[in-house]
Design a protein around this motif. Structure first.
Motif, mmCIF file in Angstrom:
data_model
loop_
_atom_site.group_PDB
_atom_site.id
_atom_site.type_symbol
_atom_site.label_atom_id
_atom_site.label_comp_id
_atom_site.label_asym_id
_atom_site.label_seq_id
_atom_site.Cartn_x
_atom_site.Cartn_y
_atom_site.Cartn_z
ATOM 1 N N MET A 1 0.817 -1.215 -0.016
ATOM 2 C CA MET A 1 -0.042 0.032 -0.114
ATOM 3 C C MET A 1 0.889 1.296 0.086
ATOM 4 N N THR A 2 1.823 1.205 0.951
ATOM 5 C CA THR A 2 2.933 2.342 0.909
ATOM 6 C C THR A 2 3.415 2.748 -0.556
ATOM 7 N N MET A 3 3.683 1.306 -1.348
ATOM 8 C CA MET A 3 4.484 1.550 -2.328
ATOM 9 C C MET A 3 3.562 2.154 -3.312
ATOM 10 N N PHE A 4 2.157 1.788 -3.294
ATOM 11 C CA PHE A 4 1.221 2.388 -4.041
ATOM 12 C C PHE A 4 1.109 3.834 -3.977
ATOM 13 N N PHE A 5 1.022 4.268 -2.973
ATOM 14 C CA PHE A 5 0.990 5.745 -2.814
ATOM 15 C C PHE A 5 2.108 6.422 -3.217
ATOM 16 N N GLN A 6 3.297 5.872 -2.895
ATOM 17 C CA GLN A 6 4.461 6.464 -3.348
ATOM 18 C C GLN A 6 4.775 6.865 -4.533
ATOM 19 N N GLN A 7 4.255 5.483 -5.585
ATOM 20 C CA GLN A 7 4.365 5.624 -6.997
ATOM 21 C C GLN A 7 3.377 6.289 -7.488
ATOM 22 N N LEU A 8 2.186 6.644 -6.787
ATOM 23 C CA LEU A 8 1.196 7.426 -7.319
ATOM 24 C C LEU A 8 1.743 8.810 -7.293
ATOM 25 N N VAL A 9 2.518 9.305 -6.131
ATOM 26 C CA VAL A 9 3.028 10.615 -6.028
ATOM 27 C C VAL A 9 3.912 10.890 -7.027
ATOM 28 N N ASN A 10 4.883 9.963 -7.117
ATOM 29 C CA ASN A 10 6.114 10.262 -8.331
ATOM 30 C C ASN A 10 5.619 10.241 -9.692
ATOM 31 N N GLY A 11 4.407 9.783 -9.726
ATOM 32 C CA GLY A 11 3.614 9.398 -11.093
ATOM 33 C C GLY A 11 3.243 10.685 -11.446
ATOM 34 N N ILE A 12 2.650 11.340 -10.622
ATOM 35 C CA ILE A 12 1.902 12.662 -10.629
ATOM 36 C C ILE A 12 2.759 13.792 -10.989
ATOM 37 N N THR A 13 3.970 13.505 -10.249
ATOM 38 C CA THR A 13 4.996 14.637 -10.573
ATOM 39 C C THR A 13 5.622 14.548 -11.722
ATOM 40 N N GLN A 14 5.961 13.212 -12.234
ATOM 41 C CA GLN A 14 6.377 13.002 -13.419
ATOM 42 C C GLN A 14 5.268 13.374 -14.683
ATOM 43 N N GLY A 15 4.169 12.989 -14.277
ATOM 44 C CA GLY A 15 3.141 13.109 -15.171
ATOM 45 C C GLY A 15 2.647 14.448 -15.470
ATOM 46 N N GLY A 16 3.115 15.376 -14.599
ATOM 47 C CA GLY A 16 2.879 16.968 -14.670
ATOM 48 C C GLY A 16 3.977 17.273 -15.973
ATOM 49 N N PHE A 125 14.759 22.858 -3.016
ATOM 50 C CA PHE A 125 13.841 22.478 -2.259
ATOM 51 C C PHE A 125 14.050 21.012 -1.719
ATOM 52 N N ASP A 126 15.182 20.546 -1.275
ATOM 53 C CA ASP A 126 15.408 19.260 -0.834
ATOM 54 C C ASP A 126 15.059 18.700 0.160
ATOM 55 N N GLN A 127 14.391 19.547 1.151
ATOM 56 C CA GLN A 127 13.632 19.147 2.295
ATOM 57 C C GLN A 127 12.393 18.213 2.091
ATOM 58 N N GLU A 128 12.304 17.324 3.108
ATOM 59 C CA GLU A 128 10.926 16.450 3.199
ATOM 60 C C GLU A 128 9.619 17.433 3.496
ATOM 61 N N LEU A 129 8.593 17.237 2.673
ATOM 62 C CA LEU A 129 7.694 17.962 3.066
ATOM 63 C C LEU A 129 6.893 17.264 4.210
ATOM 64 N N PHE A 130 6.470 16.141 3.950
ATOM 65 C CA PHE A 130 6.190 15.150 5.164
ATOM 66 C C PHE A 130 6.086 13.824 4.697
ATOM 67 N N ALA A 131 6.288 12.930 5.605
ATOM 68 C CA ALA A 131 6.240 11.474 5.211
ATOM 69 C C ALA A 131 5.081 11.039 6.219
ATOM 70 N N PHE A 132 4.109 9.988 5.503
ATOM 71 C CA PHE A 132 3.071 9.568 6.004
ATOM 72 C C PHE A 132 3.023 8.118 5.764
ATOM 73 N N LEU A 133 3.068 7.320 6.900
ATOM 74 C CA LEU A 133 3.099 5.886 6.708
ATOM 75 C C LEU A 133 3.983 5.343 5.803
ATOM 76 N N GLY A 134 5.085 5.887 5.560
ATOM 77 C CA GLY A 134 6.191 5.561 4.958
ATOM 78 C C GLY A 134 6.233 6.167 3.480
ATOM 79 N N VAL A 135 5.183 7.092 3.005
ATOM 80 C CA VAL A 135 5.185 7.685 1.925
ATOM 81 C C VAL A 135 6.023 9.136 2.007
#
Lengths: 292, 239
Positions: A1-16, A125-135
């Motif tokens: 599940m964590t991976m799912f959301f992580q890849q979704l976030v990455n995908g949206i960034t790259q998709g932009g 902007f190298d800082q982490e904005l937030f980490a939630f359940l490993g995402v």
């Protein structure tokens, strides 16, 4: 599940990034019915100008955005004058080949000046904005996503709510009749083309920031992929191109998760080919209906 | 005596080796309905296209109120109050009736009040368009599309309207309506240049008629005279 959301976030960034590039294709295709194959090179030029700004002037993300916008706009303006206006009336294939030639010219010229090697890009902007359940979401990702959305919204406003936007839409539908309505067709094409270049260049800047690198040949893959994304979403439809861009980014990142990084490019193209077999006009594209 | 508003002087147009117009001269008076008749390929549409800047003129001159407009770009000519309602209507089929009309008013984009007023005027003139205002242009019948094309032309507040084959492919009952509208529009003070294959209709509607054959004007006169002309009766009216 964590991976799912992580890849979704990455995908949206790259998709932009793909969405911005797909819009660039869609704008030009709309007004000219032609694919501009130098879009990838303008992407690279956008990356190059931000790389130069950060290296020699000041490490500023927002200044880079402005400079990239300007460079993309001007280069596309000149390209339109050379490859299209000057040889207007020539066959379409001539203009098409002209854009491919222009693309090669830009790539090789930049390779000659700055070398073929990949260069390092400043980190923003190298800082982490937030980490939630490993995402993990970095500030950089958030900035990229938000910037792309702002640009896309502004572009929608421009195209659907302004006079030039109305001209662009009218020329996209029927160039000849647009002229009869009092629309300056050549100027409209020139503006749409330049705007398309600006979008591609900003995507390039973001690519450079996201991958923290710049190289003379970096535009090739994103160029061809976002072209596929635009076709995937429906080349003749701007919302379609945006959707196609985001889907491409997401599919690609899930693909990497399921298979391996080596298959990254293969997966996205396979998905697209299969989809187009079923729906050749793309997700939101429409088949031209003509009633005589 | 009214003023000359449009004048063509020895105009030639070529498409490659094909000479579509070979030295055409004509003159249109303000407030008139002038018709161009002739068979397919006689150069009628080419003449309108040359007038509105859609095709380049090789030689000769076109004047609007005495000022030369030869080879000006279409948008410049449109801004000079000439509306061209093209052959085949060229409606924006994926836009609604109202959006089509709004594009017609492109030259006055900034003047919102004016556009609303023109919309209102056109909906009054063509009630069927008011009924269909939210419908897609492509879903209208041929006759309704022709009305829309004419109304779209009127949205730019032209002085001169170029009508290319307004009866083409339209049900006979609709054709009568459309020509009634054309007379009404003319009565409101607009000059009309009409290209029409149906010579009967053209002679009934226009005050002055030019006959084109293979790119040349072979006959011209007031419609009252031409309607009794032997050749015209034989060739174009089939009497």
């Amino acid at each position: 599940m964590t991976m799912f959301f992580q890849q979704l976030v990455n995908g949206i960034t790259q998709g932009g990034l793909y969405a911005l590039l797909a819009i660039a294709y869609s704008l030009v295709y709309g007004v000219m019915g032609l694919v501009n194959f130098s879009t990838g090179s303008i992407y690279m030029l956008g990356a190059m100008s931000s790389w130069l700004v950060c290296k020699y002037i000041i490490e500023s993300f927002w200044l880079s955005v402005l400079i990239s916008f300007g460079v993309g706009f001007v280069v596309a303006f000149v390209l339109e004058k050379i490859a299209f206006s000057a040889i207007r009336g020539a066959t379409r294939i001539a203009s098409l080949i002209c854009t491919i030639g222009f693309s090669q010219f830009i790539n090789e010229a930049v390779a000659l000046i700055f070398g073929k090697a990949t260069q390092g890009m400043s980190t923003f902007f190298d800082q982490e904005l937030f980490a939630f359940l490993g995402v993990h979401i970095s500030v950089m990702q958030a900035v990229l996503v938000v910037t792309v959305i702002i640009i896309l919204v502004a572009l929608q406003f421009f195209v659907y709510r302004t006079r030039i936007g109305l001209a662009i839409r009218t020329v996209s539908m029927d160039e000849k009749t647009a002229g009869l309505m009092g629309i300056n067709v050549n100027r409209t094409i020139s503006i749409a083309f330049s705007l398309s270049g600006a979008c591609a260049a900003i995507a390039g800047l973001m690519g450079a920031v996201y991958y923290r690198s710049f190289s003379a040949y970096m535009g090739w893959m994103p160029g061809i992929k976002s072209f596929s994304a635009a076709v995937f979403g429906g080349l003749s439809s701007m919302p379609g191109a945006i959707l196609g861009g985001y889907l491409m980014g997401i599919i690609e990142n899930f693909g990497v998760q399921v298979f391996s990084t080596g298959y990254r490019d293969v997966i996205s193209f396979i998905v697209m080919i299969v989809f187009l077999l079923v729906r050749p006009q793309g997700i939101l594209g429409s088949k031209k209906k003509v009633k005589l | 005596m009214s003023k000359e508003i449009v004048k063509l002087d020895d105009v030639c147009v070529c498409y490659g080796a094909i000479r579509a117009l070979q030295g055409v001269s004509l003159s249109v008076e303000e407030g008139a309905i002038v018709a161009l008749i002739g068979s397919n390929g006689a150069g009628k549409t080419t003449l309108l296209n040359a007038l509105s800047g859609l095709v380049p003129v090789q030689s000769g001159h076109i004047f609007l109120r005495g000022e030369e407009i030869t080879n000006e770009k279409p948008h410049i000519i449109a801004q000079r109050r000439i509306a061209h309602v093209p052959e085949g209507r060229k409606i924006f089929s994926e836009l609604t009736v109202e959006e089509n009309l709004r594009i017609g008013a492109y030259t006055q984009y900034k003047n919102k009040a004016k556009i609303e007023q023109l919309l209102h005027m056109n909906f009054e003139l063509f009630p069927i368009l008011a009924e269909r205002r939210k419908q897609m242009g492509g879903s209208l019948s041929g006759g309704e599309q022709q009305m829309l094309a004419i109304a779209r032309g009127l949205m730019s507040e032209p002085d001169i309207i170029l009508l290319d084959e307004p009866s083409l492919g339209i049900a006979p009952i609709m054709v009568e309506h459309i020509f009634e509208f054309i007379r009404q529009i003319n009565a409101s003070g607009k000059t009309i240049i009409l290209v029409e294959q149906n010579a009967n209709l053209a002679l009934e509607t226009a005050s002055y008629v030019y006959v084109l054959e293979t790119g040349r004007i072979v006959n011209e006169n007031t419609s009252d005279v031409l309607i009794h002309d032997d050749t015209i009766q034989k060739v174009y009216l089939g009497l």
